[in-house]
Design a protein around this motif. Structure first.
Motif, PDB file in Angstrom:
ATOM      1  N   UNK A 142      -0.230   3.618   5.200  1.00  0.00           N
ATOM      2  CA  UNK A 142      -0.395   2.732   6.353  1.00  0.00           C
ATOM      3  C   UNK A 142      -1.354   3.342   7.369  1.00  0.00           C
ATOM      4  N   UNK A 143      -2.311   2.517   7.794  1.00  0.00           N
ATOM      5  CA  UNK A 143      -3.260   2.954   8.834  1.00  0.00           C
ATOM      6  C   UNK A 143      -3.238   1.911   9.946  1.00  0.00           C
ATOM      7  N   UNK A 144      -2.185   1.867  10.722  1.00  0.00           N
ATOM      8  CA  UNK A 144      -2.075   0.866  11.786  1.00  0.00           C
ATOM      9  C   UNK A 144      -1.822  -0.507  11.196  1.00  0.00           C
ATOM     10  N   UNK A 145      -2.818  -1.411  11.392  1.00  0.00           N
ATOM     11  CA  UNK A 145      -2.612  -2.806  10.984  1.00  0.00           C
ATOM     12  C   UNK A 145      -2.931  -3.045   9.506  1.00  0.00           C
ATOM     13  N   UNK A 146      -3.386  -2.019   8.805  1.00  0.00           N
ATOM     14  CA  UNK A 146      -3.736  -2.213   7.400  1.00  0.00           C
ATOM     15  C   UNK A 146      -3.313  -1.013   6.558  1.00  0.00           C
ATOM     16  N   UNK A 178       3.866 -13.223   5.961  1.00  0.00           N
ATOM     17  CA  UNK A 178       3.448 -12.041   6.720  1.00  0.00           C
ATOM     18  C   UNK A 178       2.457 -11.251   5.868  1.00  0.00           C
ATOM     19  N   UNK A 179       1.236 -11.786   5.739  1.00  0.00           N
ATOM     20  CA  UNK A 179       0.270 -11.140   4.849  1.00  0.00           C
ATOM     21  C   UNK A 179      -0.140  -9.758   5.366  1.00  0.00           C
ATOM     22  N   UNK A 180      -0.462  -8.865   4.447  1.00  0.00           N
ATOM     23  CA  UNK A 180      -0.916  -7.517   4.824  1.00  0.00           C
ATOM     24  C   UNK A 180      -2.313  -7.269   4.261  1.00  0.00           C
ATOM     25  N   UNK A 181      -3.025  -6.407   4.968  1.00  0.00           N
ATOM     26  CA  UNK A 181      -4.399  -6.100   4.559  1.00  0.00           C
ATOM     27  C   UNK A 181      -4.408  -4.765   3.814  1.00  0.00           C
ATOM     28  N   UNK A 182      -5.049  -4.725   2.657  1.00  0.00           N
ATOM     29  CA  UNK A 182      -5.172  -3.497   1.862  1.00  0.00           C
ATOM     30  C   UNK A 182      -6.659  -3.204   1.659  1.00  0.00           C
ATOM     31  N   UNK A 183      -7.030  -1.960   1.940  1.00  0.00           N
ATOM     32  CA  UNK A 183      -8.446  -1.576   1.862  1.00  0.00           C
ATOM     33  C   UNK A 183      -8.550  -0.289   1.046  1.00  0.00           C
ATOM     34  N   UNK A 184      -9.508  -0.241   0.129  1.00  0.00           N
ATOM     35  CA  UNK A 184      -9.619   0.975  -0.694  1.00  0.00           C
ATOM     36  C   UNK A 184     -10.440   2.036   0.033  1.00  0.00           C
ATOM     37  N   UNK A 185     -10.141   3.298  -0.272  1.00  0.00           N
ATOM     38  CA  UNK A 185     -10.883   4.387   0.370  1.00  0.00           C
ATOM     39  C   UNK A 185     -12.341   4.365  -0.075  1.00  0.00           C
ATOM     40  N   UNK A 186     -12.591   3.875  -1.310  1.00  0.00           N
ATOM     41  CA  UNK A 186     -13.966   3.785  -1.805  1.00  0.00           C
ATOM     42  C   UNK A 186     -14.795   2.854  -0.937  1.00  0.00           C
ATOM     43  N   UNK A 187     -14.220   1.743  -0.554  1.00  0.00           N
ATOM     44  CA  UNK A 187     -14.951   0.796   0.293  1.00  0.00           C
ATOM     45  C   UNK A 187     -15.113   1.374   1.695  1.00  0.00           C
ATOM     46  N   UNK A 188     -14.058   1.990   2.171  1.00  0.00           N
ATOM     47  CA  UNK A 188     -14.091   2.549   3.528  1.00  0.00           C
ATOM     48  C   UNK A 188     -15.203   3.593   3.655  1.00  0.00           C
TER      49      UNK A 188
END
Lengths: 129, 323
Positions: B134-138, B155-165
């Motif tokens: 978890x990184x705050x809101x995502x 209650x949708x959640x946002x998932x982001x890959x470290x590769x994209x980040x």
């Protein structure tokens, strides 16, 4: 549908093995958080499933097996994301998740260049305005 | 009599749902340019309403047809054997049972589809919550695979890959997260689910085709939301940048998976670059559309009553149920 999807306990067992490899079922059972601590036989059958899925390897040590993970956390995540991309491609996840990136799919080079030129032109117009 | 009432209800509802769906598919090409010219915030809502309408209108008008007080108000008085107030009724056990079975199959099919999708959604949620951080809101997922998505309905959640980040600048990341936050706030996955269930009576390829505009306009609505904060050009640039990033994807990603929606990106970038030309509806216009919809629904009940009687007569199975 999702070949790499794992249950909560399977993930818990893998988590224990990622923290310390070469554990037997009893040691894994003790490392699973107390809130969801399963019985030894449940952990053994979970390990059997993970072994069949080729996610853990095992070595005979006396009367028991010791287990080690065959995939890393990021490898498992990569597989899961591969599943997601495939399912998005087939339109099977569109009502569950919305994606920014995967919809940005292949265009040929000339279409890309056209879009780039359009953006540049718009930028120029904005700068002149 | 109960079997006949339920059978008649199910038959009328399904026949009307199918007829309205086909009518809406036929009329759609005429309305499409105007709908796609709206600001996507309004366009996506009206498109959703448009595809939900055949289901909702058929169900509501059939319910009204079988509700004595409303039906008496909306259907002009007329006589069959006597002049009493009545509802149309199938007087054939076979036809009534056919209607019940068909209705049950459709309702169970919808429930099954909903439950199966809910199960898959929960599975994915549990998995990504466990594996992500978890990184705050995502949530961040440690993977080279460049992917970001919003998962869930209520209650949708946002998932982001470290590769994209790692591949994005601060501004790109801000734009992507704004876009995903818009999906989260608008509950777009839920909207798409509702639309898909309401189009379930259409053959799957046709339903897919009619809903593809809704998907593109939904994406555009989120692009426009991100553009309100970061500017249209910046959002267009990020879309293009992500596209380029995907071209340099890790070899482990499936080739075909990346080639399914090229028109989406093109349409989205072009829409952003002419954002100012989109028509924004005023509050009173939306209200007028709503009033028109309710009025049409009320006006449908009379013709539906007479039409149902005509069809049942034609089948030689007519009876009337006095109130």
């Amino acid at each position: 549908m999702l070949p790499n999807t794992l249950g909560e306990l399977e993930l818990g067992v893998l988590e224990a093995l990622w923290q310390e490899a070469d554990l037997d079922a009893k040691a894994i059972c003790q490392r699973i958080p107390a809130i969801r601590q399963p019985s030894l036989s449940t952990v053994q059958s979970t390990l059997e499933r993970l072994h069949r899925k080729e996610l853990v390897s095992r070595t005979k040590s006396g009367h028991a097996y010791t287990y080690a993970p065959r995939v890393s956390r990021s490898n498992l995540l990569g597989r899961l994301m591969g599943d997601i991309i495939h399912l998005l491609h087939d339109g099977k996840l569109e009502t569950i998740l919305s994606s920014f990136v995967t919809v940005a799919a292949d265009l040929d080079d000339s279409s890309l260049a056209d879009l780039e030129a359009l953006i540049a032109r718009k930028k120029q117009e904005k700068a002149l305005a | 009599m109960m079997i006949n009432s339920v059978g008649t209800f199910a038959s009328i509802w399904l026949a009307l749902w199918l007829a309205l769906s086909v009518l809406f598919v036929l009329v759609y090409p005429l309305l499409r340019p105007a709908l796609l010219n709206l600001h996507p915030r309004h366009g996506s809502t009206l498109l959703l309403a448009y595809w939900v309408l055949p289901f909702a209108a058929s169900l509501l008008s059939t319910l009204i047809l079988f509700m004595p007080p409303a039906e008496t108000l909306l259907v002009e008085a007329h006589c069959h054997e006597d002049c009493a107030s009545h509802v149309p009724l199938i007087d054939s056990a076979v036809l009534a049972w056919f209607g019940i079975v068909l209705g049950a199959v459709v309702v169970l099919g919808l429930v099954w589809r909903f439950v199966a999708t809910l199960h898959r959604s929960r599975q994915l949620h549990a998995q990504f919550d466990f594996l992500g951080r978890r990184r705050g809101a995502w949530y961040e997922m440690e993977s080279d695979c460049p992917l970001v998505f919003t998962l869930g309905w209520w209650r949708p959640r946002i998932y982001l890959s470290s590769g994209l980040r790692a591949a994005c600048s601060e501004q790109d990341l801000d734009i992507i997260l704004q876009h995903e936050r818009a999906h989260q706030e608008r509950r777009d996955n839920l909207r798409l689910l509702v639309a898909r269930l309401c189009c379930a009576i259409l053959p799957a390829p046709l339903a897919q085709r009619v809903l593809s505009d809704l998907q593109v306009v939904t994406e555009q609505a989120c692009d426009f939301r991100a553009a309100e904060r970061c500017g249209e050009v910046a959002v267009a640039e990020t879309l293009l940048k992500i596209k380029r990033l995907l071209l340099q994807r890790p070899a482990s990603l499936p080739q075909d998976a990346m080639a399914f929606a090229e028109r989406d990106v093109e349409a989205r970038i072009k829409a952003l670059l002419v954002a100012s030309s989109r028509v924004t509806l005023q509050g009173w216009q939306l209200l007028a559309l709503l009033v028109l919809g309710v009025a049409l629904l009320g006006a449908m009940v009379g013709p539906l009553h007479h039409g149902s009687e005509w069809v049942i007569d034609a089948l030689g199975a007519h009876a009337t149920l006095p109130h």
